[in-house]
Design an enzyme around this catalytic site. Structure first.
Site, PDB file in Angstrom:
ATOM      1  N   GLY A   1      -5.792  -3.579  -8.080  1.00  0.00           N
ATOM      2  CA  GLY A   1      -6.968  -2.764  -7.828  1.00  0.00           C
ATOM      3  C   GLY A   1      -6.611  -1.416  -7.233  1.00  0.00           C
TER       4      GLY A   1
ATOM      5  N   SER B   1       0.826  -1.210   0.000  1.00  0.00           N
ATOM      6  CA  SER B   1       0.000   0.000   0.000  1.00  0.00           C
ATOM      7  C   SER B   1       0.860   1.260   0.000  1.00  0.00           C
ATOM      8  CB  SER B   1      -0.921   0.009   1.224  1.00  0.00           C
ATOM      9  OG  SER B   1      -1.878  -1.015   1.156  1.00  0.00           O
TER      10      SER B   1
ATOM     11  N   GLN C   1      -9.144   2.460  -0.407  1.00  0.00           N
ATOM     12  CA  GLN C   1      -8.978   2.789  -1.820  1.00  0.00           C
ATOM     13  C   GLN C   1      -9.983   3.843  -2.269  1.00  0.00           C
ATOM     14  OE1 GLN C   1      -8.914  -0.770  -4.192  1.00  0.00           O
ATOM     15  NE2 GLN C   1      -7.190  -1.657  -3.082  1.00  0.00           N
TER      16      GLN C   1
ATOM     17  N   ARG D   1       1.578   4.292  -3.091  1.00  0.00           N
ATOM     18  CA  ARG D   1       1.382   5.710  -2.812  1.00  0.00           C
ATOM     19  C   ARG D   1       2.673   6.502  -2.991  1.00  0.00           C
ATOM     20  NH1 ARG D   1      -2.359   2.691  -0.614  1.00  0.00           N
ATOM     21  NH2 ARG D   1      -4.409   3.526  -0.014  1.00  0.00           N
TER      22      ARG D   1
ATOM     23  N   ASP E   1      -7.063  -8.134   4.485  1.00  0.00           N
ATOM     24  CA  ASP E   1      -6.213  -8.941   3.609  1.00  0.00           C
ATOM     25  C   ASP E   1      -5.607 -10.142   4.324  1.00  0.00           C
ATOM     26  OD1 ASP E   1      -6.655  -7.398   1.364  1.00  0.00           O
ATOM     27  OD2 ASP E   1      -4.980  -6.055   1.777  1.00  0.00           O
TER      28      ASP E   1
ATOM     29  N   SER F   1     -13.314   1.868   3.160  1.00  0.00           N
ATOM     30  CA  SER F   1     -12.438   1.448   2.065  1.00  0.00           C
ATOM     31  C   SER F   1     -11.333   2.467   1.894  1.00  0.00           C
ATOM     32  CB  SER F   1     -13.220   1.306   0.756  1.00  0.00           C
ATOM     33  OG  SER F   1     -12.330   1.167  -0.342  1.00  0.00           O
TER      34      SER F   1
END
Length: 430
Positions: free
Chosen positions: A93, A24, A168, A28, A313, A166
């Site tokens: 995703g 993650s 995302q 970024r 996850d 979320s």
């Protein structure tokens, strides 16, 4: 590693390792670096296919990415440009959803697609809030599935109240907010991972956090240095295996322990695992520590509510660990698992049941009775990296019986060195 793999390793697991950089944060670092006014230097970036997809995307938008020793340097363009071709996000995703937010405010036409798995994952949850900001977006199957067509245009700030936590979706809206007129606020029902807020603030963007609300105003990051900690989602396979496999003790060094990501550690503690942290510190805005787990007599627990976004996850391998816990483990509020790279509830439920687990599936979770001896089994990974790695852990708990994974190429999505690290921790492994 490609094709099928027969796992025949034996435990216990013992040793000290570092896992690759957090996926993650790696995404970024590349994307925010491309948005910045100055160069960004990244240490510890994950070298895996998902992150490669983000790198290709930012290069298509005009950024330059180069290696300098142990660092990767991201040099932004004066302004992001219209990509000259369709942007292929592969299996990522995160890449597709965050780029949808960014490109909504960038003049020009962009088309975002991915592999067959990604093209089955929902995007309406991102499209609808961005449209409220004035974004011009469309997607396949009534705006439900990729590819996503983005026609960049001026945006206006908005207040978004999300029904499902979320990171995302939150990040896509906040990134669009950097290009919008006025403030953009995202309100979540529970707190999701906050790497976007931390990194933007570290790069000079005014970010206001008030409980479950996050607000940004139009701004451009200034760049800087990012030091990526180890990924707790990758460490989960070794920590859960060590907790459940008698005689095991594993330490994962330099592990990211951001509070929005440590639901796994809370669950390990609730199930009776012997867990400790050492060398706790914060580097570049992200907490990290050395985490040790030793085998213990585990017991069942209930997992649901606000903790779910903090370990979504990791739930597949938690399901594996729960087969060795005394009593009943119940997972609820995890419907999000059904729209990952595969329907992870169905995939893990089928694989564990065939391996002898006592498991009942719900629409939003499952119940597992233990302890139950597992046996060897042939597994369909469904091209899902977390299914493959979770069932490799299940093989260790099957007393050395063989588990055949039909396709392990998917592991390169997030953790190419997984099997090598697992071999190094196994006594008598192969």
């Amino acid at each position: 590693m490609t094709g099928s793999l027969t796992c025949r390793r034996k435990g216990p697991l013992r040793g000290s390792i570092e896992v690759p950089g957090d996926k993650s944060i790696s995404h970024r670092a590349l994307l925010f670096g491309a948005l910045s006014t100055g160069e960004t230097r990244v240490r510890g970036l994950l070298d895996a296919e998902d992150v490669h997809a983000t790198r290709r995307a930012v290069e298509a938008l005009g950024a330059t990415v180069r290696a300098e020793g142990e660092e990767l340097v991201v040099v932004p363009p004066p302004a992001l440009r219209e990509p000259g071709d369709v942007v292929d996000c592969g299996n990522s995703g995160t890449s597709l959803r965050l780029l949808t937010g960014v490109l909504s405010g960038v003049p020009g036409l962009s088309i975002l697609t991915g592999d067959a798995s990604l093209r089955r994952r929902p995007v309406r949850r991102v499209i609808e809030p961005l449209r409220r900001m004035g974004a011009d977006l469309s997607a396949r199957d009534g705006d439900r599935l990729p590819p996503v067509v983005v026609r960049g245009r001026p945006l206006r700030g908005a207040r978004h109240v999300l029904e499902v936590a979320s990171a995302q979706v939150k990040s896509a809206c906040l990134l669009a907010g950097l290009f919008a007129e006025g403030e953009t606020t995202v309100v979540e029902p529970e707190r999701s991972r906050d790497h976007t807020e931390r990194m933007l603030a570290g790069m000079g963007v005014p970010v206001r956090v008030d409980g479950l609300e996050v607000t940004v105003a139009p701004a451009r990051p200034r760049g800087g240095r990012v030091d990526v900690p180890g990924d707790i989602s990758s460490a989960a396979f070794f920590l859960c295996a060590a907790a459940a496999l008698p005689g095991s003790e594993v330490t994962v060094r330099n592990l990211g322990v951001n509070p929005t990501r440590t639901g796994l550690l809370d669950v390990l503690g609730a199930m009776g695992a012997a867990l400790s942290r050492a060398n706790e510190r914060e580097v570049a805005g992200e907490p990290r520590a050395d985490v040790t787990v030793r085998a213990a007599a585990l017991h069942g627990t209930e997992i649901g509510g606000a903790i779910i976004p903090r370990l979504i996850d990791e739930l597949p391998v938690v399901m594996v660990m729960a087969t060795q816990a005394r009593g009943r483990t119940v997972i609820r509020d995890a419907k999000e698992l059904r729209v990952k790279e595969s329907d992870r509830l169905a995939s893990m439920g089928e694989a564990l049941a065939r391996a002898g687990a006592k498991i009942e599936l719900f629409e939003d979770g499952c119940a597992i009775e233990g302890p139950t001896p597992l046996r060897g089994v042939a597994v369909q990974t469904r091209l899902d990296h977390r299914i493959a790695m979770s069932m490799a852990v299940a093989q260790l708990l099957a007393g050395g019986e063989e588990v055949v994974l039909d396709d392990v190429a998917c592991v390169a999505t997030s953790f190419p060195s997984f099997f090598a690290l697992l071999d190094g921790l196994c006594e008598g492994g192969a």
